[in-house]
Design an enzyme around this catalytic site. Sequence first.
Site, PDB file in Angstrom:
ATOM      1  CG  ASP A  18      -7.784   4.426  41.131  1.00  0.00           C
ATOM      2  OD1 ASP A  18      -8.128   4.641  39.950  1.00  0.00           O
ATOM      3  OD2 ASP A  18      -8.745   4.790  42.023  1.00  0.00           O
ATOM      4  NE  ARG A  19      -7.697  -3.112  36.749  1.00  0.00           N
ATOM      5  CZ  ARG A  19      -8.140  -4.466  36.685  1.00  0.00           C
ATOM      6  NH1 ARG A  19      -8.437  -5.052  37.947  1.00  0.00           N
ATOM      7  NH2 ARG A  19      -8.423  -5.322  35.728  1.00  0.00           N
TER       8      ARG A  19
END
Length: 143
Positions: A18-19
Amino acid sequence: MKPVVHSHRLRVRYSETDRMGVVYHTNYLNWFEVGRTEFIRHADLTYRQLEEKGVLLPLTDAAISYKKPAKYDDEVEVRTHVSEITPVRLTFSYEIVRVEDDELLVTGSTMHVFTNASFRPIRLSRTEPEVYAWLEKQHKGGE
């Protein structure tokens, strides 16, 4: 007797995170599948060959417990073993560890039923006795 454990290493790809650079939770289930596939390959048999013999292994249950996150570019090891086997069902258990420090990241299991191409349950011990015997041997520690 401890079951035979098969290990397979992989590196966390950017697309699996994810980020925050943390592996997205569903990717661990994909890694369980990699572990299963490579485990079966050690019988000189592939999932494809098993399916060509008319044996399918649909998933019926999955459990996963997250301990610590894997992150982008970590090398991880998927450790897979047969934790339970009957003529109609097979359960694999997994541990995913970070290779660098042997830190346990995830544990889990998947249960499968042996079926034919019509998804009707079959007794693997009758349909493919050699495959069943090999799986049972892995469960019992390779004896």
